[in-house]
Scaffold this motif. Structure first.
Motif, PDB file in Angstrom:
ATOM      1  N   PRO A 161       0.823  -1.218   0.000  1.00  0.00           N
ATOM      2  CA  PRO A 161       0.000   0.000   0.000  1.00  0.00           C
ATOM      3  C   PRO A 161       0.854   1.262   0.000  1.00  0.00           C
ATOM      4  CG  PRO A 161      -0.810  -1.582   1.625  1.00  0.00           C
ATOM      5  CD  PRO A 161       0.508  -2.109   1.124  1.00  0.00           C
ATOM      6  N   GLY A 162       0.481   2.206  -0.856  1.00  0.00           N
ATOM      7  CA  GLY A 162       1.167   3.493  -0.885  1.00  0.00           C
ATOM      8  C   GLY A 162       2.505   3.495  -1.581  1.00  0.00           C
ATOM      9  N   ARG A 163       2.892   2.374  -2.196  1.00  0.00           N
ATOM     10  CA  ARG A 163       4.173   2.310  -2.887  1.00  0.00           C
ATOM     11  C   ARG A 163       3.964   1.923  -4.345  1.00  0.00           C
ATOM     12  NH1 ARG A 163       8.352  -0.946   0.874  1.00  0.00           N
ATOM     13  NH2 ARG A 163       9.708  -0.349  -0.868  1.00  0.00           N
TER      14      ARG A 163
END
Length: 324
Positions: A161-163
């Motif tokens: 998540p978020g990468r």
């Protein structure tokens, strides 16, 4: 040696590089006589992909190429030579299947469109494995496994998540969904021909088997209105579920605890540490709610183990585990 299921079946194989070569390898491994056709001017580029036998580069030394083309025979033919078509025509006349994974238009330029091949061999099974199929607004798009994974959303869902998306570590569409769907379609066509005498034109758009991997993702959206996002190694409801460090440099183990019994077995192997013995953690919903905390504790515990020893111990206690 027992007769293999596809003994007596011959394939004129124009596939190269990834999914197509794997599809015909599956058939070759089951006894089909697969004759791989390469251009003497343009060999399969996978021949120049490492690793090489003895570390020496060469067109006949690539392990990557060998992995996809074992069990086959091969021949090089310059398809632009005036005599090339005559040789191919004789080969097709003795074949049951003609396979390619070119962009639409290439086989036509060779004079080997489906209709032309049918005139040579009326009951031929013709397998075409382009990225987007032989028709439609995107049928001339060129793509490989990595681009198909990106196009279908598989890359997006495979990451933290978020990468940035991490992907599957290899071109997964080339190795599993596309060659397996193609091989299965060929087997179905062979059965149809045995029953009816009719050949088949198999137009396999490689994006479609890759999309088929994401069935639950699409159902989650259409039924539940939930758009799935990257979640790393997490499971939708089970915990702990991830990859954890072990002794040594870059040594890891994957552990999946799917029920309360596996949780009890896991903490027993770890010696019933204090952080794991809280009564509430016997319930799966509580473990899932505190999964980040459990991952941190579990990572500290596994770091004291040799990966293989922990794997065998967990497996012996019924806990799914494997060295990465």
């Amino acid at each position: 040696m027992a007769r293999l299921p596809l003994a007596g079946i011959r394939i004129t194989d124009f596939t190269w590089i990834g999914a197509g070569s794997y599809a015909t390898k599956i058939l070759a491994d089951f006894g089909a006589d697969v004759i791989k056709i390469e251009s003497s001017r343009r060999l399969d580029s996978l021949r120049m992909a490492a690793p090489y036998k003895d570390g020496i580069k060469g067109v006949n030394r690539s392990g990557y190429f060998a992995d996809r083309n074992a069990s086959k025979r091969s021949i090089t033919i310059d398809m632009k030579h005036p005599r090339a078509f005559g040789l191919i025509e004789k080969l097709i006349a003795q074949s049951d299947i003609v396979a390619n994974n070119f962009t639409p238009g290439v086989m036509e330029r060779f004079g080997l469109a489906y209709e032309a091949v049918c005139r040579i061999k009326p009951d031929v099974i013709y397998l075409a494995m382009s990225m987007q199929g032989s028709s439609g607004p995107e049928h001339r798009y060129l793509g490989y496994g990595a681009s198909m994974a990106a196009l279908t959303g598989l890359q997006h869902l495979t990451g933290l998540p978020g990468r940035e998306p991490a992907g599957t570590g290899t071109n997964f569409p080339d190795h599993v969904p596309n060659p397996c769907h193609a091989a299965f379609a060929v087997l179905a066509a062979l059965r149809h021909r045995r029953r009816t005498g009719e050949g088949q034109y198999i137009d396999l758009a490689q994006t479609e088997p890759t999309i088929a991997l994401l069935g639950p993702t699409f159902l989650d959206l259409t039924v539940n209105g939930r758009l799935q996002q990257p979640n790393g190694n997490e499971h939708a409801w089970a915990a702990p579920h991830g990859v954890y460090p072990c002794q040594g440099v870059d040594r890891w183990i994957a552990i999946c605890v799917m029920d309360d019994g596996e949780w009890a077995a896991l903490i027993e192997v770890l010696g019933n540490p204090d952080w794991a013995c809280e009564e509430a953690l016997r319930r799966g919903d509580a473990r899932y709610a505190r999964r980040a905390e459990l991952d941190a504790h579990l990572g500290s515990a596994t770091a004291r183990w040799v990966a293989e020893e922990l794997m065998h111990e967990l497996q012996a206690h019924g806990v799914p585990a494997g060295v990465v």
